[in-house]
Design a protein around this motif. Sequence first.
Motif, PDB file in Angstrom:
ATOM      1  N   GLU A  43      -1.618  -5.973  11.178  1.00 22.28           N
ATOM      2  CA  GLU A  43      -1.067  -6.982  12.003  1.00 22.28           C
ATOM      3  C   GLU A  43       0.140  -7.785  11.423  1.00 22.28           C
ATOM      4  O   GLU A  43      -0.369  -8.561  10.285  1.00 22.28           O
ATOM      5  CB  GLU A  43      -1.983  -7.933  12.299  1.00 22.28           C
ATOM      6  N   PRO A  44       1.302  -7.277  11.389  1.00 30.51           N
ATOM      7  CA  PRO A  44       2.518  -8.025  10.846  1.00 30.51           C
ATOM      8  C   PRO A  44       2.642  -9.372  11.176  1.00 30.51           C
ATOM      9  O   PRO A  44       2.471  -9.662  12.496  1.00 30.51           O
ATOM     10  CB  PRO A  44       3.977  -7.041  11.273  1.00 30.51           C
ATOM     11  N   MET A  45       2.866 -10.250  10.145  1.00 29.82           N
ATOM     12  CA  MET A  45       3.304 -11.654  10.562  1.00 29.82           C
ATOM     13  C   MET A  45       4.742 -12.028  10.348  1.00 29.82           C
ATOM     14  O   MET A  45       5.021 -13.159  10.803  1.00 29.82           O
ATOM     15  CB  MET A  45       2.535 -12.459   9.462  1.00 29.82           C
ATOM     16  N   LYS A  46       5.456 -11.057   9.886  1.00 34.20           N
ATOM     17  CA  LYS A  46       6.958 -11.209   9.570  1.00 34.20           C
ATOM     18  C   LYS A  46       7.676 -10.037   9.938  1.00 34.20           C
ATOM     19  O   LYS A  46       7.072  -8.857  10.001  1.00 34.20           O
ATOM     20  CB  LYS A  46       7.276 -11.522   8.101  1.00 34.20           C
ATOM     21  N   TYR A  47       8.996 -10.234  10.843  1.00 33.53           N
ATOM     22  CA  TYR A  47       9.822  -9.249  11.006  1.00 33.53           C
ATOM     23  C   TYR A  47      10.596  -8.778   9.982  1.00 33.53           C
ATOM     24  O   TYR A  47      10.754  -9.267   9.092  1.00 33.53           O
ATOM     25  CB  TYR A  47      10.692  -9.588  12.274  1.00 33.53           C
ATOM     26  N   GLY A  48      11.083  -7.443   9.820  1.00 36.03           N
ATOM     27  CA  GLY A  48      11.624  -6.838   8.692  1.00 36.03           C
ATOM     28  C   GLY A  48      10.801  -5.425   8.450  1.00 36.03           C
ATOM     29  O   GLY A  48      10.028  -5.193   9.075  1.00 36.03           O
ATOM     30  N   ILE A  49      11.306  -4.907   7.256  1.00 35.68           N
ATOM     31  CA  ILE A  49      10.842  -3.503   6.576  1.00 35.68           C
ATOM     32  C   ILE A  49       9.354  -3.851   5.965  1.00 35.68           C
ATOM     33  O   ILE A  49       9.291  -4.852   5.143  1.00 35.68           O
ATOM     34  CB  ILE A  49      11.677  -3.067   5.706  1.00 35.68           C
ATOM     35  N   HIS A  50       8.329  -3.345   6.469  1.00 36.41           N
ATOM     36  CA  HIS A  50       7.033  -3.264   6.014  1.00 36.41           C
ATOM     37  C   HIS A  50       6.832  -1.935   5.104  1.00 36.41           C
ATOM     38  O   HIS A  50       7.086  -0.874   5.875  1.00 36.41           O
ATOM     39  CB  HIS A  50       6.044  -3.353   6.984  1.00 36.41           C
ATOM     40  N   GLN A  51       6.210  -1.913   4.146  1.00 36.40           N
ATOM     41  CA  GLN A  51       6.112  -0.659   3.363  1.00 36.40           C
ATOM     42  C   GLN A  51       4.660  -0.298   3.116  1.00 36.40           C
ATOM     43  O   GLN A  51       3.728  -1.033   2.816  1.00 36.40           O
ATOM     44  CB  GLN A  51       6.844  -0.618   2.065  1.00 36.40           C
ATOM     45  N   ILE A  52       4.449   1.036   3.368  1.00 32.48           N
ATOM     46  CA  ILE A  52       2.925   1.568   2.882  1.00 32.48           C
ATOM     47  C   ILE A  52       3.422   2.272   1.437  1.00 32.48           C
ATOM     48  O   ILE A  52       4.246   3.274   1.320  1.00 32.48           O
ATOM     49  CB  ILE A  52       2.861   2.819   3.717  1.00 32.48           C
ATOM     50  N   GLN A  53       2.784   1.647   0.551  1.00 30.60           N
ATOM     51  CA  GLN A  53       2.983   2.110  -0.796  1.00 30.60           C
ATOM     52  C   GLN A  53       1.797   2.539  -1.580  1.00 30.60           C
ATOM     53  O   GLN A  53       0.641   2.403  -1.184  1.00 30.60           O
ATOM     54  CB  GLN A  53       3.422   0.761  -1.779  1.00 30.60           C
ATOM     55  N   THR A  54       1.809   3.415  -2.712  1.00 31.20           N
ATOM     56  CA  THR A  54       0.902   3.685  -3.455  1.00 31.20           C
ATOM     57  C   THR A  54       1.366   3.651  -5.041  1.00 31.20           C
ATOM     58  O   THR A  54       2.428   3.278  -5.297  1.00 31.20           O
ATOM     59  CB  THR A  54       0.398   5.138  -3.439  1.00 31.20           C
ATOM     60  N   SER A  55       0.591   3.754  -5.942  1.00 29.89           N
ATOM     61  CA  SER A  55       1.208   3.828  -7.259  1.00 29.89           C
ATOM     62  C   SER A  55       0.245   4.587  -8.260  1.00 29.89           C
ATOM     63  O   SER A  55      -1.015   4.932  -7.716  1.00 29.89           O
ATOM     64  CB  SER A  55       0.944   2.184  -7.933  1.00 29.89           C
ATOM     65  N   ASP A  56       0.733   5.434  -9.154  1.00 27.61           N
ATOM     66  CA  ASP A  56       0.046   6.161 -10.128  1.00 27.61           C
ATOM     67  C   ASP A  56      -0.423   5.258 -11.229  1.00 27.61           C
ATOM     68  O   ASP A  56       0.373   4.737 -12.037  1.00 27.61           O
ATOM     69  CB  ASP A  56       1.157   7.363 -10.497  1.00 27.61           C
ATOM     70  N   ASN A  57      -1.584   5.052 -11.266  1.00 30.07           N
ATOM     71  CA  ASN A  57      -2.465   4.058 -12.455  1.00 30.07           C
ATOM     72  C   ASN A  57      -2.036   4.628 -13.854  1.00 30.07           C
ATOM     73  O   ASN A  57      -2.338   3.885 -14.740  1.00 30.07           O
ATOM     74  CB  ASN A  57      -3.635   3.958 -12.175  1.00 30.07           C
ATOM     75  N   SER A  58      -1.605   5.867 -14.012  1.00 36.85           N
ATOM     76  CA  SER A  58      -1.382   6.447 -15.246  1.00 36.85           C
ATOM     77  C   SER A  58      -0.025   6.109 -16.042  1.00 36.85           C
ATOM     78  O   SER A  58       0.503   6.216 -16.906  1.00 36.85           O
ATOM     79  CB  SER A  58      -1.560   7.841 -15.398  1.00 36.85           C
TER      80      SER A  58
END
Length: 645
Positions: free
Chosen positions: A571-586
């Motif tokens: 549920e977005p609380m702000k307008y603008g770009i929201h990103q779906i991210q991941t990271s490589d823990n290595s």
Amino acid sequence: MDSSRYDVSYTPNCVEVYRDSNPIDTNSYIARAYDVNKVVIYDFPSSAMVDSPTYFIIDATDSGSGNLEIAISINEKNIPNYVQNEGGARFRVKFIPDQIGTYYVHIKFNGIDLYGTPFKCDVFSSDFTIENYEYAPINKRTLFLIKSKLNSMFNSNIHINILTPSGNCIEGKIEEKSLNIYAIRFIPNEIGDHQIIFYSDKEKKHIITKYTCQVYDVTKIHISDLLPAIPHQLYKFTINTIDAGNGHLSVKIKQNANRITYDQTRMDTHNYEIAFIPETFDECIVTILFNGDNSLGPLTIPIKSDSKQIHVSPISPGIVNQPIVFTVDLDEAKSFSVLITESHGGRMVPHTMTTLSSERNRYQIKFTPNVARQHTILINYDEQPAFTYHVDVFDINKIRVSSIEDGTVGVPLVFTVDTHGAGEGHLEVTISDGRRTLPAELKSIQARKFDIGFLPEIHGKHSITIAFNGIPVDGSPFEIYIRDSPTSDKESIQEDEDEDEEEEEDIGDHEFLIGGQLEGTKVGELAWLICDSALSDIYEDFDLFVTDPDQTIIKHTRIQDSGGRWRVEFEPMKYGIHQIQTSDNSTDDSPIILASMDILPANYRRIIEGERIIHPNVLNFITVNSNNDNLKIRLRRKINFFFLI
């Protein structure tokens, strides 16, 4: 119980660690206690209809810390369920049964079954589904939609009664809206549960099915006095919904346009306590939503003026490798310090503090950011936190503009702006033909990458100005020449279709299918998308998270369906770009951006209403708000193939 058997009960408050009967040390280890019996289930459906959304509530507010596990199955096969956090430890669970039979809902808390689990829900078949029936505001026209299922026709001769809480019976009238879609209209004038009963006969003796609509009155919500708050001190107020009817309460709190985290505690069935800590001396804006209805409007919590002993000048967004400067004025000469960190990762950023006036206790703070990320400024006064500011930092040199070619009158011209790595900000594009400013369409095609299109109307020089957070990008303004059209309309249409084909090919490369409205999801609406590939096979140690425009990680729900696809909801609380991210823990590299969604402001007025993802073999609807009587709409699936609308 026989006389030789006894029950022994005790309350644990600590855990001591032993090895070979010897304590490891003399210190006690605190253990968090929880009570699985305090987890409460509300509105659990004993029956439901095939293909109809079904809901219930789990409230773990008073149960202590722990993890909830929810599994819904039929014939020993799990089906997807969707969980939405409604504040605090209260969750709304939704599932859609896809076949008739008995569904079993297993709920565990910290690995322990809840009392009564598995809960049973009997699902029946029907030739239709009903939508938009769960909640309705009092004294307002309410519309229930009835849709026939695939390969079936809805019998509009069925009969409907709506039974009010006081026992009055309202005869429901069915209206045909379009092919196989019908509606029931009524205006409720009582608060409480209304039974919507479907009968197969005129005498109303044989019930096909029934639904419950909960009618509420948001104006009957009682809120305690909102007294002035003190920055960095705990603030509490209460909300009572006993007179408003049943429903789901959620709260949004903002200060200086930044969202404030809060705790929502359900003290009893209808009483809630909201607790939060103001970060600055700006007034707090509170929005209360009841069943998604925000008719109460924003409420204001003032800040005590006599507590304002420190004054900070406005801090604007910064640019990488350029100093950010602001001033601090103190009412009294007390201890004062500043801590500046990168919001993502917490790395400290060096700064300088210069005394501008010892008599007035005025100081200048200067720091130079070297990464395009949000920075947090914490100001302590008299050894207590006084201010917290979040400053966006961007890198204007990271913005890339594709080659903008000369064009032709009447032929759409499209170019691309890539802001990847530039940080958060607002992209501004102004196109002028020398006489007036032309409307430009900005479309997000990838994370931080946009297509900008416009339609030249006259020949001659055109100027294109591109700025990011008010700063012109390198090369702006761009000048191009538009020539008169030498081609026929047919050739123009073909060129337009070629561009559409290229766009379609780009879209086909994406792994995520973004759901919601065609024009985009607005603040406060449920945002969702589906990942159509096995990300855990692509990214090692896969861990997905969602960030808002300030690069702050926000809550999300992630469900995997039987086909292995992930559905992500937030549920977005702000307008603008929201990103779906991941990271490589290595590695220590920056997060990997998988997808992005451009969230619209809450007050944005859509021109087009309709779902982004459409369904085959059923009627799909798109509404266009336009005063143009000659409006032409076409839906293209592939080159030279158009659907009739």
